[in-house]
Design a protein around this motif. Structure first.
Motif, PDB file in Angstrom:
ATOM      1  N   ILE A 143      55.473  46.801 -27.735  1.00 20.58           N
ATOM      2  CA  ILE A 143      55.560  46.077 -26.474  1.00 20.58           C
ATOM      3  C   ILE A 143      56.836  46.528 -25.780  1.00 20.58           C
ATOM      4  O   ILE A 143      57.917  46.459 -26.353  1.00 20.58           O
ATOM      5  CB  ILE A 143      55.582  44.549 -26.686  1.00 20.58           C
ATOM      6  N   GLU A 144      56.677  47.026 -24.550  1.00 25.69           N
ATOM      7  CA  GLU A 144      57.846  47.465 -23.778  1.00 25.69           C
ATOM      8  C   GLU A 144      58.243  46.360 -22.808  1.00 25.69           C
ATOM      9  O   GLU A 144      57.481  46.006 -21.911  1.00 25.69           O
ATOM     10  CB  GLU A 144      57.523  48.746 -23.014  1.00 25.69           C
ATOM     11  N   PRO A 145      59.450  45.820 -22.968  1.00 24.09           N
ATOM     12  CA  PRO A 145      59.893  44.770 -22.043  1.00 24.09           C
ATOM     13  C   PRO A 145      60.037  45.325 -20.628  1.00 24.09           C
ATOM     14  O   PRO A 145      60.470  46.458 -20.427  1.00 24.09           O
ATOM     15  CB  PRO A 145      61.262  44.354 -22.605  1.00 24.09           C
ATOM     16  N   SER A 146      59.672  44.533 -19.668  1.00 26.43           N
ATOM     17  CA  SER A 146      59.795  44.942 -18.278  1.00 26.43           C
ATOM     18  C   SER A 146      61.247  44.836 -17.825  1.00 26.43           C
ATOM     19  O   SER A 146      61.954  43.888 -18.168  1.00 26.43           O
ATOM     20  CB  SER A 146      58.918  44.063 -17.388  1.00 26.43           C
ATOM     21  N   GLU A 147      61.698  45.842 -17.062  1.00 29.75           N
ATOM     22  CA  GLU A 147      63.045  45.813 -16.501  1.00 29.75           C
ATOM     23  C   GLU A 147      63.069  45.114 -15.143  1.00 29.75           C
ATOM     24  O   GLU A 147      64.135  44.916 -14.571  1.00 29.75           O
ATOM     25  CB  GLU A 147      63.575  47.246 -16.359  1.00 29.75           C
ATOM     26  N   ASP A 148      61.910  44.776 -14.651  1.00 28.31           N
ATOM     27  CA  ASP A 148      61.790  44.138 -13.338  1.00 28.31           C
ATOM     28  C   ASP A 148      61.148  42.770 -13.525  1.00 28.31           C
ATOM     29  O   ASP A 148      60.028  42.669 -14.041  1.00 28.31           O
ATOM     30  CB  ASP A 148      60.926  45.009 -12.420  1.00 28.31           C
ATOM     31  N   PRO A 149      61.824  41.691 -13.155  1.00 28.09           N
ATOM     32  CA  PRO A 149      61.279  40.343 -13.372  1.00 28.09           C
ATOM     33  C   PRO A 149      59.975  40.078 -12.630  1.00 28.09           C
ATOM     34  O   PRO A 149      59.275  39.109 -12.927  1.00 28.09           O
ATOM     35  CB  PRO A 149      62.405  39.422 -12.873  1.00 28.09           C
ATOM     36  N   SER A 154      54.529  45.310 -21.167  1.00 31.52           N
ATOM     37  CA  SER A 154      53.323  46.119 -21.327  1.00 31.52           C
ATOM     38  C   SER A 154      53.292  46.788 -22.700  1.00 31.52           C
ATOM     39  O   SER A 154      54.331  46.950 -23.351  1.00 31.52           O
ATOM     40  CB  SER A 154      53.249  47.201 -20.242  1.00 31.52           C
ATOM     41  N   ASN A 155      52.091  47.147 -23.121  1.00 31.45           N
ATOM     42  CA  ASN A 155      51.943  47.912 -24.364  1.00 31.45           C
ATOM     43  C   ASN A 155      52.187  49.381 -24.103  1.00 31.45           C
ATOM     44  O   ASN A 155      51.830  49.916 -23.051  1.00 31.45           O
ATOM     45  CB  ASN A 155      50.538  47.741 -24.939  1.00 31.45           C
ATOM     46  N   LYS A 156      52.810  50.056 -25.071  1.00 31.40           N
ATOM     47  CA  LYS A 156      53.050  51.489 -25.009  1.00 31.40           C
ATOM     48  C   LYS A 156      52.848  52.091 -26.401  1.00 31.40           C
ATOM     49  O   LYS A 156      52.802  51.370 -27.403  1.00 31.40           O
ATOM     50  CB  LYS A 156      54.482  51.802 -24.532  1.00 31.40           C
ATOM     51  N   LEU A 157      52.716  53.398 -26.435  1.00 29.13           N
ATOM     52  CA  LEU A 157      52.645  54.110 -27.704  1.00 29.13           C
ATOM     53  C   LEU A 157      54.040  54.135 -28.307  1.00 29.13           C
ATOM     54  O   LEU A 157      54.967  54.696 -27.721  1.00 29.13           O
ATOM     55  CB  LEU A 157      52.133  55.532 -27.478  1.00 29.13           C
ATOM     56  N   ASP A 158      54.195  53.508 -29.465  1.00 27.29           N
ATOM     57  CA  ASP A 158      55.484  53.550 -30.157  1.00 27.29           C
ATOM     58  C   ASP A 158      55.664  54.932 -30.789  1.00 27.29           C
ATOM     59  O   ASP A 158      56.641  55.620 -30.538  1.00 27.29           O
ATOM     60  CB  ASP A 158      55.540  52.454 -31.229  1.00 27.29           C
ATOM     61  N   ARG A 159      54.672  55.329 -31.573  1.00 32.11           N
ATOM     62  CA  ARG A 159      54.672  56.665 -32.171  1.00 32.11           C
ATOM     63  C   ARG A 159      53.292  56.964 -32.728  1.00 32.11           C
ATOM     64  O   ARG A 159      52.460  56.069 -32.899  1.00 32.11           O
ATOM     65  CB  ARG A 159      55.717  56.784 -33.274  1.00 32.11           C
ATOM     66  N   ALA A 185      66.012  46.182 -28.155  1.00 30.93           N
ATOM     67  CA  ALA A 185      66.695  45.186 -27.321  1.00 30.93           C
ATOM     68  C   ALA A 185      66.022  45.102 -25.962  1.00 30.93           C
ATOM     69  O   ALA A 185      65.618  46.108 -25.393  1.00 30.93           O
ATOM     70  CB  ALA A 185      68.165  45.568 -27.152  1.00 30.93           C
ATOM     71  N   ARG A 186      65.880  43.895 -25.470  1.00 27.14           N
ATOM     72  CA  ARG A 186      65.314  43.703 -24.126  1.00 27.14           C
ATOM     73  C   ARG A 186      66.362  44.089 -23.090  1.00 27.14           C
ATOM     74  O   ARG A 186      67.502  43.640 -23.157  1.00 27.14           O
ATOM     75  CB  ARG A 186      64.894  42.246 -23.933  1.00 27.14           C
ATOM     76  N   ALA A 201      53.837  37.215  -8.716  1.00 24.01           N
ATOM     77  CA  ALA A 201      52.819  37.360  -9.761  1.00 24.01           C
ATOM     78  C   ALA A 201      52.796  38.770 -10.293  1.00 24.01           C
ATOM     79  O   ALA A 201      53.007  39.733  -9.573  1.00 24.01           O
ATOM     80  CB  ALA A 201      51.448  36.988  -9.209  1.00 24.01           C
ATOM     81  N   ALA A 202      52.553  38.895 -11.605  1.00 24.24           N
ATOM     82  CA  ALA A 202      52.409  40.222 -12.212  1.00 24.24           C
ATOM     83  C   ALA A 202      51.152  40.874 -11.678  1.00 24.24           C
ATOM     84  O   ALA A 202      50.133  40.207 -11.486  1.00 24.24           O
ATOM     85  CB  ALA A 202      52.320  40.096 -13.733  1.00 24.24           C
ATOM     86  N   PRO A 203      51.210  42.188 -11.386  1.00 28.12           N
ATOM     87  CA  PRO A 203      50.031  42.876 -10.860  1.00 28.12           C
ATOM     88  C   PRO A 203      48.929  42.974 -11.886  1.00 28.12           C
ATOM     89  O   PRO A 203      49.171  42.887 -13.089  1.00 28.12           O
ATOM     90  CB  PRO A 203      50.570  44.274 -10.515  1.00 28.12           C
ATOM     91  N   ALA A 204      47.710  43.147 -11.400  1.00 32.98           N
ATOM     92  CA  ALA A 204      46.566  43.319 -12.307  1.00 32.98           C
ATOM     93  C   ALA A 204      46.694  44.619 -13.063  1.00 32.98           C
ATOM     94  O   ALA A 204      47.332  45.564 -12.609  1.00 32.98           O
ATOM     95  CB  ALA A 204      45.267  43.304 -11.505  1.00 32.98           C
ATOM     96  N   GLN A 205      46.114  44.673 -14.259  1.00 28.39           N
ATOM     97  CA  GLN A 205      46.086  45.909 -15.037  1.00 28.39           C
ATOM     98  C   GLN A 205      45.290  46.962 -14.285  1.00 28.39           C
ATOM     99  O   GLN A 205      44.356  46.636 -13.552  1.00 28.39           O
ATOM    100  CB  GLN A 205      45.428  45.662 -16.408  1.00 28.39           C
ATOM    101  N   PRO A 206      45.636  48.253 -14.483  1.00 26.88           N
ATOM    102  CA  PRO A 206      44.847  49.313 -13.849  1.00 26.88           C
ATOM    103  C   PRO A 206      43.390  49.199 -14.255  1.00 26.88           C
ATOM    104  O   PRO A 206      43.081  48.719 -15.354  1.00 26.88           O
ATOM    105  CB  PRO A 206      45.481  50.595 -14.410  1.00 26.88           C
ATOM    106  N   PRO A 207      42.477  49.597 -13.382  1.00 26.20           N
ATOM    107  CA  PRO A 207      41.052  49.483 -13.706  1.00 26.20           C
ATOM    108  C   PRO A 207      40.691  50.299 -14.937  1.00 26.20           C
ATOM    109  O   PRO A 207      41.204  51.380 -15.154  1.00 26.20           O
ATOM    110  CB  PRO A 207      40.363  50.049 -12.456  1.00 26.20           C
ATOM    111  N   ALA A 208      39.801  49.763 -15.762  1.00 30.49           N
ATOM    112  CA  ALA A 208      39.370  50.460 -16.968  1.00 30.49           C
ATOM    113  C   ALA A 208      38.576  51.693 -16.612  1.00 30.49           C
ATOM    114  O   ALA A 208      37.776  51.692 -15.694  1.00 30.49           O
ATOM    115  CB  ALA A 208      38.518  49.521 -17.830  1.00 30.49           C
ATOM    116  N   GLN A 209      38.828  52.747 -17.330  1.00 27.82           N
ATOM    117  CA  GLN A 209      38.091  53.983 -17.116  1.00 27.82           C
ATOM    118  C   GLN A 209      36.814  53.980 -17.969  1.00 27.82           C
ATOM    119  O   GLN A 209      36.655  53.180 -18.886  1.00 27.82           O
ATOM    120  CB  GLN A 209      38.969  55.192 -17.518  1.00 27.82           C
ATOM    121  N   ALA A 210      35.948  54.888 -17.656  1.00 31.05           N
ATOM    122  CA  ALA A 210      34.722  54.990 -18.434  1.00 31.05           C
ATOM    123  C   ALA A 210      35.063  55.310 -19.873  1.00 31.05           C
ATOM    124  O   ALA A 210      36.039  55.974 -20.163  1.00 31.05           O
ATOM    125  CB  ALA A 210      33.834  56.098 -17.851  1.00 31.05           C
TER     126      ALA A 210
END
Length: 238
Positions: A143-149, A154-159, A185-186, A201-210
């Motif tokens: 989980i990547e903490p947001s730097e902008d309130p 969001s989820n990210k690839l850790d490794r 650290a946040r 409000a937090a924006p909607a997630q990008p649309p799902a791809q096929a």
């Protein structure tokens, strides 16, 4: 005419995949309209929208293929050109991305990272970055903490999880591996500027791809023997 909504997938909760989750994921590349260096990479890359930036990126969508978080998605950019350079003038971001891409191949095909035999090296050769589209490998998700309130975390690839790690075999065998969150650290958030309530409000997630093609999920612990000059990556020929 009527619209039957009974068979529609229920609304997503918006909850993130728990940090430290191990899962098999499939990667799909979302074309950004800028040509890459290889013939098959035409229109593949995405240019940075930062003023004066020369960065080109690979815009990737990851979909969990099985387990308790199956069909969940997250998105990530990988620098493939431009940005800060090392003492030899090579893009630092590209060096990091190349290391990640090689790990994806090793994880997808069950290759020992230390295996530098001719057969193993042949499987790590790509015609272009487009060959990575559809690759399926074992990942650790963070989980990547947001730097902008104004925006949520969001989820990210850790490794990428390699075949030399015990979690790789367990995930490939369909076992649920306990999450192991990384300690991060946040970042400190700047004070938000005054703005209308609806902009908070937090924006909607990008649309799902096929969904990726069926062969994208065919990561194998024992990869097939490659041809002398494969027409494409091993995961496309399995």
């Amino acid at each position: 005419m009527t619209f039957d909504m009974n068979d529609v997938e229920p609304q997503k909760t918006g909850e993130l995949i728990p940090g430290g989750t191990f899962a098999k994921v499939a990667m799909a590349i979302r074309k950004g309209g800028t040509d890459g260096q290889a013939e098959i990479d035409r229109g593949l890359l995405k240019a940075s929208n930062a003023p004066g930036s020369d960065v080109l990126m690979l815009d990737c969508e990851f979909t969990v293929t099985e387990g308790p978080h199956a069909r969940r998605k997250f998105w990530q950019m990988f620098t493939v050109q431009g940005g800060k350079v090392d003492e030899h003038g090579v893009s630092i971001g590209w060096k990091i991305s190349k290391s990640t891409f090689r790990a994806m191949i090793d994880s997808a095909l069950g290759l020992d990272p230390a295996d530098m035999s001719e057969a193993a090296k042949a499987k790590r050769i790509l015609r272009g970055l487009a060959d990575l589209n559809g690759i399926t490998f074992v990942a650790k998700i963070r989980i990547e903490p947001s730097e902008d309130p104004r925006y949520g975390d969001s989820n990210k690839l850790d490794r990428v999880v390699l075949p030399s790690e015990p979690e790789w075999r367990k995930v490939m065998d369909g076992e649920v591996v306990p999450a192991s969150p990384s300690t991060r650290a946040r970042p400190k958030s700047p004070a938000p500027a005054a703005q209308p309530a609806w902009n908070q409000a937090a924006p909607a997630q990008p649309p799902a791809q096929a969904a990726a093609p069926a062969w994208a999920g065919a990561g194998a612990s024992t990869p097939p023997q490659p041809a002398s000059k494969p027409a494409g990556p091993a995961w496309l020929n399995s």
